[in-house]
Design a protein around this motif. Structure first.
Motif, PDB file in Angstrom:
ATOM      1  N   UNK A 117       0.797  -1.344  -0.033  1.00  0.00           N
ATOM      2  CA  UNK A 117      -0.049   0.119  -0.090  1.00  0.00           C
ATOM      3  C   UNK A 117       0.848   1.208   0.077  1.00  0.00           C
ATOM      4  N   UNK A 118       1.989   1.139   0.820  1.00  0.00           N
ATOM      5  CA  UNK A 118       2.624   2.522   0.828  1.00  0.00           C
ATOM      6  C   UNK A 118       3.600   2.672  -0.395  1.00  0.00           C
ATOM      7  N   UNK A 123       4.921   5.166  -5.180  1.00  0.00           N
ATOM      8  CA  UNK A 123       5.323   5.058  -6.525  1.00  0.00           C
ATOM      9  C   UNK A 123       4.553   5.634  -7.510  1.00  0.00           C
ATOM     10  N   UNK A 124       3.364   5.487  -7.444  1.00  0.00           N
ATOM     11  CA  UNK A 124       1.965   6.086  -8.435  1.00  0.00           C
ATOM     12  C   UNK A 124       2.153   7.356  -8.532  1.00  0.00           C
ATOM     13  N   UNK A 142       2.110   5.035 -18.836  1.00  0.00           N
ATOM     14  CA  UNK A 142       2.801   4.895 -17.383  1.00  0.00           C
ATOM     15  C   UNK A 142       1.719   4.886 -16.296  1.00  0.00           C
ATOM     16  N   UNK A 143       1.050   5.937 -16.323  1.00  0.00           N
ATOM     17  CA  UNK A 143       0.244   6.168 -15.309  1.00  0.00           C
ATOM     18  C   UNK A 143      -0.947   4.935 -15.278  1.00  0.00           C
ATOM     19  N   UNK A 144      -1.565   4.882 -16.585  1.00  0.00           N
ATOM     20  CA  UNK A 144      -2.426   3.774 -16.683  1.00  0.00           C
ATOM     21  C   UNK A 144      -2.043   2.560 -16.433  1.00  0.00           C
ATOM     22  N   UNK A 145      -0.843   2.334 -16.833  1.00  0.00           N
ATOM     23  CA  UNK A 145      -0.304   0.800 -16.347  1.00  0.00           C
ATOM     24  C   UNK A 145       0.366   0.657 -14.976  1.00  0.00           C
ATOM     25  N   UNK A 146       0.690   1.525 -14.266  1.00  0.00           N
ATOM     26  CA  UNK A 146       0.924   1.451 -12.790  1.00  0.00           C
ATOM     27  C   UNK A 146      -0.185   1.910 -11.942  1.00  0.00           C
TER      28      UNK A 146
END
Length: 171
Positions: A117-118, A123-124, A142-146
């Motif tokens: 969770x942390x 990271x996101x 990148x945002x969608x994949x992470x």
């Protein structure tokens, strides 16, 4: 290995099965992206970004390792709903056929839920705010994949809670 190793324990509700399987799958989108980078596919990133990551090249080893490691620590969530999470598989030396310590599983899994969770949140958040050189759509990709990583910790926590309840009631 017999097919019963992949069946859920009786009494596991659909939401717990869904949650455990989702935990095992949330790393796949970002992992496929990392493997593509390791193979030299830039996915819209500028050459300077690829060079900074040393991909393709030595950086590719790190990306492959991270992908394999991420999935390896996510897959044990399936043990929270399957028989091998209650009894060690017979083929394992020394512990095969012995009961799995529910207390140890709950402690390790709870710590894993907290850590993921942390990690995912930080990271996101970092990824969403990163200023990477490349095509405008690369940041969105990148945002969608992470983004699915945000589900990892909370889903692991609810499956761990269910595992704890189920194993406590069985004792």
């Amino acid at each position: 290995m017999n097919s019963t190793a992949f069946r859920s324990v009786p009494g596991v509700p659909r939401w717990a099965k869904w949650s455990a399987h989702t935990v095992a799958l949330v790393n796949i989108p970002s992992g496929v992206w990392r493997l593509g980078l390791a193979a030299g596919i830039p996915f819209g990133l500028a050459q300077s970004e690829m060079d900074a990551m040393k991909t393709p090249g030595w950086g590719s080893l790190y990306l492959v390792f991270l992908t394999v490691f991420s999935e390896a620590v996510a897959l044990p969530a399936l043990g929270l709903i399957q028989p091998w999470g209650e009894t060690w598989p017979r083929w394992l030396p020394f512990v095969g056929g012995e009961p799995v310590s529910a207390r140890k599983v709950v402690i390790v899994s709870s710590l894993g839920a907290l850590a993921t969770t942390i990690y995912a949140g930080l990271f996101v958040c970092t990824t969403f705010n990163a200023d990477m050189a490349g095509e405008p759509w690369a940041d969105l990709l990148i945002s969608v994949l992470y983004a699915p990583l945000l589900l990892w910790g909370p889903l692991l926590a609810v499956v761990t809670w269910h595992y704890h309840r189920r194993r406590s009631q069985a004792s």
